[in-house]
Write a protein that holds these residues in place. Structure first.
Motif, mmCIF file in Angstrom:
data_model
loop_
_atom_site.group_PDB
_atom_site.id
_atom_site.type_symbol
_atom_site.label_atom_id
_atom_site.label_comp_id
_atom_site.label_asym_id
_atom_site.label_seq_id
_atom_site.Cartn_x
_atom_site.Cartn_y
_atom_site.Cartn_z
ATOM 1 N N LEU A 295 0.866 -1.173 0.000
ATOM 2 C CA LEU A 295 0.000 0.000 0.000
ATOM 3 C C LEU A 295 0.911 1.235 0.000
ATOM 4 O O LEU A 295 1.558 1.524 1.002
ATOM 5 C CB LEU A 295 -0.922 0.026 1.216
ATOM 6 C CG LEU A 295 -1.935 1.179 1.232
ATOM 7 C CD1 LEU A 295 -2.977 0.975 0.121
ATOM 8 C CD2 LEU A 295 -2.628 1.289 2.586
ATOM 9 N N GLN A 296 0.972 1.894 -1.140
ATOM 10 C CA GLN A 296 1.731 3.141 -1.248
ATOM 11 C C GLN A 296 0.817 4.280 -0.825
ATOM 12 O O GLN A 296 -0.246 4.476 -1.426
ATOM 13 C CB GLN A 296 2.218 3.342 -2.672
ATOM 14 C CG GLN A 296 2.976 4.645 -2.887
ATOM 15 C CD GLN A 296 4.286 4.695 -2.134
ATOM 16 O OE1 GLN A 296 5.042 3.720 -2.118
ATOM 17 N NE2 GLN A 296 4.573 5.832 -1.507
ATOM 18 N N MET A 297 1.230 5.008 0.184
ATOM 19 C CA MET A 297 0.413 6.094 0.727
ATOM 20 C C MET A 297 1.135 7.421 0.530
ATOM 21 O O MET A 297 2.230 7.615 1.080
ATOM 22 C CB MET A 297 0.140 5.852 2.216
ATOM 23 C CG MET A 297 -0.488 4.495 2.505
ATOM 24 S SD MET A 297 -0.966 4.288 4.233
ATOM 25 C CE MET A 297 0.653 4.289 5.021
ATOM 26 N N ASN A 298 0.551 8.289 -0.256
ATOM 27 C CA ASN A 298 1.118 9.609 -0.531
ATOM 28 C C ASN A 298 0.191 10.693 0.014
ATOM 29 O O ASN A 298 -0.976 10.446 0.298
ATOM 30 C CB ASN A 298 1.311 9.799 -2.030
ATOM 31 C CG ASN A 298 2.276 8.805 -2.633
ATOM 32 O OD1 ASN A 298 3.226 8.366 -1.981
ATOM 33 N ND2 ASN A 298 2.042 8.430 -3.884
ATOM 34 N N SER A 299 0.734 11.889 0.126
ATOM 35 C CA SER A 299 -0.044 13.044 0.604
ATOM 36 C C SER A 299 -0.804 12.706 1.889
ATOM 37 O O SER A 299 -2.007 12.973 2.013
ATOM 38 C CB SER A 299 -1.019 13.507 -0.485
ATOM 39 O OG SER A 299 -0.341 13.827 -1.678
ATOM 40 N N LEU A 300 -0.094 12.137 2.824
ATOM 41 C CA LEU A 300 -0.733 11.672 4.051
ATOM 42 C C LEU A 300 -1.271 12.832 4.868
ATOM 43 O O LEU A 300 -0.685 13.930 4.904
ATOM 44 C CB LEU A 300 0.248 10.844 4.876
ATOM 45 C CG LEU A 300 0.428 9.407 4.359
ATOM 46 C CD1 LEU A 300 1.719 8.811 4.870
ATOM 47 C CD2 LEU A 300 -0.763 8.558 4.764
ATOM 48 N N LYS A 301 -2.398 12.560 5.531
ATOM 49 C CA LYS A 301 -3.082 13.564 6.349
ATOM 50 C C LYS A 301 -3.175 13.062 7.790
ATOM 51 O O LYS A 301 -3.148 11.847 8.021
ATOM 52 C CB LYS A 301 -4.500 13.793 5.815
ATOM 53 C CG LYS A 301 -4.573 14.184 4.358
ATOM 54 C CD LYS A 301 -6.019 14.265 3.894
ATOM 55 C CE LYS A 301 -6.127 14.636 2.427
ATOM 56 N NZ LYS A 301 -7.531 14.721 1.966
ATOM 57 N N PRO A 302 -3.331 13.958 8.743
ATOM 58 C CA PRO A 302 -3.475 13.500 10.140
ATOM 59 C C PRO A 302 -4.622 12.508 10.322
ATOM 60 O O PRO A 302 -4.513 11.589 11.144
ATOM 61 C CB PRO A 302 -3.724 14.805 10.893
ATOM 62 C CG PRO A 302 -3.009 15.839 10.092
ATOM 63 C CD PRO A 302 -3.203 15.422 8.661
ATOM 64 N N GLU A 303 -5.672 12.664 9.538
ATOM 65 C CA GLU A 303 -6.806 11.751 9.656
ATOM 66 C C GLU A 303 -6.517 10.350 9.107
ATOM 67 O O GLU A 303 -7.349 9.451 9.243
ATOM 68 C CB GLU A 303 -8.055 12.320 8.987
ATOM 69 C CG GLU A 303 -7.854 12.792 7.573
ATOM 70 C CD GLU A 303 -7.598 14.294 7.487
ATOM 71 O OE1 GLU A 303 -6.821 14.817 8.315
ATOM 72 O OE2 GLU A 303 -8.171 14.922 6.566
ATOM 73 N N ASP A 304 -5.355 10.152 8.501
ATOM 74 C CA ASP A 304 -4.946 8.809 8.082
ATOM 75 C C ASP A 304 -4.306 8.037 9.231
ATOM 76 O O ASP A 304 -4.003 6.843 9.085
ATOM 77 C CB ASP A 304 -3.937 8.897 6.928
ATOM 78 C CG ASP A 304 -4.551 9.462 5.664
ATOM 79 O OD1 ASP A 304 -3.882 10.294 5.010
ATOM 80 O OD2 ASP A 304 -5.687 9.089 5.330
#
Length: 116
Positions: A81-90
């Motif tokens: 799972l590539q996760m980009n532009s991560l946000k605090p809600e992630d």
């Protein structure tokens, strides 16, 4: 019994990236689908992304579309799972899932924290 082991979680700043890995104990072609779910404190576990092994078709939660990408590597029985532009809600514990003929298997989870 399918064993799943996740890795790749950690602490990242907002806007950053992480890649999660899930290693299966057997050939992923013996599975129907694999996916990632997450559970934040005080919330129910929710679907993040799934991939159908034989067709490579994918499905994403609306909240991660365009930012996360699920993929598989049959050679080493892994799903990523590539996760980009991560946000605090992630921020959540991310769990790997495998589904085979009505049975679900789960990994132990890996913590992802998005914070400055």
């Amino acid at each position: 019994q399918v064993q799943l082991v996740e890795s790749g979680g950690g602490l990242v700043q907002p806007g950053g990236s992480l890649r999660l890995s899930c290693a299966a104990s057997e050939s992923i072609f013996r599975l129907n689908t694999m996916g990632w779910y997450r559970q934040a404190p005080g919330k129910q576990r929710e679907l993040v992304a799934t991939i159908t092994i034989i067709s490579d078709s994918t499905n994403y939660a609306d909240s991660v579309k365009g930012r996360f990408t699920i993929s598989r590597a049959s050679a080493n029985n892994k799903v990523y799972l590539q996760m980009n532009s991560l946000k605090p809600e992630d921020t959540a514990v991310y769990y790997c899932n495998a589904h085979r003929y009505g049975t679900d298997y789960w990994g132990q989870g890996t913590q992802v924290t998005v914070s400055s």
